[in-house]
Enzyme design. Structure first.
Site, short mmCIF file in Angstrom:
data_model
loop_
_atom_site.label_atom_id
_atom_site.label_comp_id
_atom_site.label_asym_id
_atom_site.label_seq_id
_atom_site.Cartn_x
_atom_site.Cartn_y
_atom_site.Cartn_z
N GLU B 29 44.78 24.93 -54.69
CA GLU B 29 44.05 24.27 -53.61
C GLU B 29 43.33 25.35 -52.81
OE1 GLU B 29 47.31 22.22 -51.80
OE2 GLU B 29 47.75 21.21 -53.70
N ALA B 57 47.29 17.62 -55.21
CA ALA B 57 48.15 16.86 -56.12
C ALA B 57 48.93 17.88 -56.94
CB ALA B 57 47.30 15.96 -57.01
N GLU B 58 49.99 18.42 -56.33
CA GLU B 58 50.68 19.57 -56.92
C GLU B 58 51.31 19.25 -58.27
OE1 GLU B 58 50.86 18.68 -53.78
OE2 GLU B 58 50.13 20.41 -52.66
N PHE B 84 55.09 23.37 -50.77
CA PHE B 84 54.23 22.54 -51.61
C PHE B 84 54.68 22.53 -53.07
CE2 PHE B 84 50.39 23.19 -48.52
CZ PHE B 84 51.07 22.45 -47.56
N PRO B 87 56.41 18.66 -54.25
CA PRO B 87 55.79 17.53 -54.96
C PRO B 87 55.68 17.77 -56.46
CG PRO B 87 54.49 18.15 -53.04
CD PRO B 87 55.52 19.21 -53.23
N HIS B 127 56.81 23.46 -43.16
CA HIS B 127 55.99 24.53 -43.74
C HIS B 127 56.67 25.88 -43.80
CE1 HIS B 127 52.96 21.49 -42.74
NE2 HIS B 127 52.28 22.01 -43.74
#
Lengths: 355, 322
Positions: B29, B57-58, B84, B87, B127
């Site tokens: 990304e 959309a990992e 991240f 996902p 995060h």
């Protein structure tokens, strides 16, 4: 309330020396639990408590020699207070001049305790087993040191590795180990002397001879015991030479791995001479008396000479002396000590060499 | 020799490996816009087709990368930040980690999953994760946690050249850290710990950015006459246990510093192995300095107290000596 007396390990035992107490006054003991070590003429035995209870009195201090059946300690009922128990039971007969001794005195004969009396008293006062760091436990296993007699100098009285190695050093330095190093003044040699009772080994050889219908030479028995002891002491390249009457040496290669019957067969047969020098040469002088004034000149790394202990011309006993002489190429001092310690255990109960 | 930052080391490793092997390409990304500064000059040198911007959309990114890897490419996926990865968990654990095994070696997955760990600056609960221990328990994944620019570059090159999937956990607190980097090509083998400092009294094994803290603590202890050995495992899978065990055999004391949550952390794992295999060398209980088992708050003043600090490491070393 029960009296513990100095046990008699055999018909010939008249007296014994308390080497160490493993409990202090006020500690709870279980029946059979190691209470003290007693050294008699030929052996040192761990003596267990005859009953469970609280150790009320130590009547013979460590280091003292007393006749067999002398009362050495009083064990009281755990549930009953000392004053109550004392009122119910008549006072113990005064078998020795020794007055009941205090906790601190009980620990004094231990070499390290005398170095650190405050630590000893602290431990005696709390009566609690101190913490032992894992590497101290490993050292204790390695040097066969009983942690119960080691005084910890680490944080909070914890027993640290150095406490154990110091204790092992003082044990092997003392006469208790039955061996003291001598400097021969020729290069860097060291020599140890040890007395032992050859009776069990001779008896075992006779029993084996009856069972197998063949002769088991005492040389073979000794060679096997030496092999096992070398293995115990971590002496690498365990070849053993056995010196014959004519001075020639039969060499058993990798003797550590050889069983007794194999050794017996090889020594009885015409085993070829080996060019290489064996790690230890076993030399028997069973017709001679041996004392520490005899000097030796080993041509290999080490020699082990057996002979009767010099006790006088009319001595018919089975006490032998063994002299271990090691050159720089041979086992080092600590290996030698481990080796002799293991050898003595094997000679005391030689059944272990059959395994 | 040139002084380079951690970020420059990442960029240089990517750049050089793309030049060495045309199968290497980057996915992620915001990869093209040089979001964190690790892709400077890459578009200019290699073109847009070797650096792909992907939708958020990992799972899809990881699945595409795994497929590309299985047919001969060497994708480097930039996950930006470590949380991240979650996902994409199914793709990572069920496909990436297992395919080589499932296909009996007929398929291999030479894939690098890069994840920055940005924490300590108010990133809050979603995060700020440092989740490498979760992946340590999944067979088939190699895991590196570089502690300095030199290691970062050398390990990332090894990761890209490796035929197995590698996860690279990069501590953002090290981004500006500089170290001397050789001009010549070099790669650091996996499973070789670095002894950052030798000592005799206590071993400190520190992971990633914790190495810097451990070195500070060791310097403080030296002033007190305590000699501390600091070990950086560099990769957690494979893990260089022999070096750690050898050090513990020398010092008898072990402190583990891991910025992951304490429960089932890398520190826990190392502690367990030393308990099994190095127990008789120990002089004191093994101490761990990790992150508290709680979510990361937005308030940085509270947040920073949860992570290992120099003070906490010093306290742990002292405890092994008491």
């Amino acid at each position: 309330m029960a009296e513990m007396v100095l046990p008699q390990f055999g018909m010939g035992m008249a007296d014994g020396t308390i080497i160490a107490w493993h409990k202090v006054v006020g500690e709870v003991v279980q029946q059979g639990e190691r209470l003290c070590d007693v050294e008699a003429a030929k052996t040192t035995v761990e003596v267990g408590a005859t009953c469970s209870g609280v150790l009320r009195q130590i009547l013979v201090a460590a280091g003292k020699n007393v006749p067999v059946n002398t009362v050495i300690a009083i064990i009281g009922d755990e549930a009953v207070g000392q004053n109550v128990a004392a009122a119910q039971v008549p006072p113990p007969p005064p078998p020795t001049p020794a007055a009941p001794i205090s906790v601190a005195e009980a620990l004094v004969p231990i070499a390290i305790a005398s170095e650190k009396p405050e630590a000893a008293q602290m431990r005696g006062h709390t009566g609690r087993t101190p913490q032992v760091e894992p590497r101290a436990r490993r050292a204790a296993r390695l040097h066969k040191v009983d942690l119960a007699v080691v005084v910890g100098t680490g944080p909070g009285g914890r027993i640290v590795e150095e406490d154990v190695t110091r204790r092992a050093q003082s044990l092997s330095d003392s006469s208790r180990a039955g061996a003291a190093p001598r400097n021969l003044g020729v290069g860097r040699f060291h020599q140890f002397r040890m007395r032992f009772d050859a009776g069990p080994l001779v008896n075992l050889a006779e029993e084996l001879a009856k069972f197998y219908h063949k002769t088991f030479l005492i040389e073979a028995m000794l060679a096997r015991a030496v092999g096992v002891a070398m293995s115990d002491a971590g002496i690498a390249d365990g070849s053993i030479g056995v010196r014959a009457d004519d001075g020639t040496v039969k060499v058993l290669q990798q003797a550590i791995a050889l069983g007794l019957t194999v050794i017996a067969d090889r020594l009885a047969g015409g085993e070829a001479m080996s060019m290489c020098s064996p790690t230890i040469v076993v030399d028997l002088h069973l017709e001679d008396w041996l004392d520490e004034t005899i000097s030796f000149d080993p041509t290999g790394p080490a020699s082990l000479t057996f002979g009767k202990s010099a006790r006088g011309a009319d001595d018919t006993g089975t006490e032998w002396t063994v002299l271990l002489t090691c050159s720089e190429q041979g086992p080092n001092v600590s290996q030698s000590k481990l080796f002799l310690k293991s050898l003595r255990e094997l000679l005391n109960s030689p059944v272990a060499i059959l395994v | 020799m040139a002084e380079k930052t951690y970020l420059e080391a990442i960029r240089d490793a990517l750049f050089e490996e793309m030049g060495r092997d045309p199968a290497v390409f980057i996915m992620g990304e915001d990869a093209r816009c040089n979001f964190f500064g690790t892709t400077s000059g890459i578009i200019e040198a290699y073109g847009l087709e070797r650096i792909l911007d992907c939708p958020i959309a990992e799972a899809g990114i990881t699945g595409v990368a795994a497929g590309a890897a299985m047919v001969g490419m060497r994708p480097v996926v930039d996950f930006t930040i470590a949380p991240f990865l979650y996902p994409a968990m199914d793709q990572i654990c069920s496909i990436v980690a297992k395919s080589r095994y499932l296909y009996g070696g007929q398929a291999k997955v030479p894939l690098v999953l890069r994840a920055n760990m940005i924490y300590g600056n108010g990133g809050a609960a979603q995060h700020s994760d440092r989740p490498y221990p979760m992946f340590m328990s999944m067979p088939g994944l190699k895991i590196m946690v570089p502690s300095n620019p030199y290691d970062m570059k050398g390990l990332l090159k090894t990761a890209i050249r490796d035929d197995d999937p590698v996860m690279s956990f990069e501590d953002a607190n090290l981004w500006s850290m500089k170290s001397e980097i050789p001009d010549a090509d070099y790669a650091i083998p996996f499973g070789q710990a670095a002894i950052k400092r030798t000592g005799n009294d206590c071993t400190v094994v520190a992971i990633g950015a914790m190495v810097t803290l451990a070195m500070e603590a060791a310097a403080l202890m030296e002033a007190e006459g305590v000699s501390v050995e600091v070990i950086d495992p560099r990769t957690l899978v494979p893990l260089d246990m022999p070096t750690i065990l050898e050090s513990v055999a020398k010092t008898g004391r072990l402190v583990l510093v891991d910025v992951a949550w304490e429960r089932c952390s890398a520190a826990d794992h190392i502690s367990a192995v030393v308990s099994e295999e190095g127990f008789w060398d120990l002089r004191a209980p093994i101490m761990k300095v990790c992150t508290e088992n709680t979510h990361i708050p937005f308030n940085t003043a509270v947040e920073r107290q949860l992570y290992p600090s120099c003070d906490r490491i010093v306290a742990a070393i002292r405890k092994t000596l008491a």
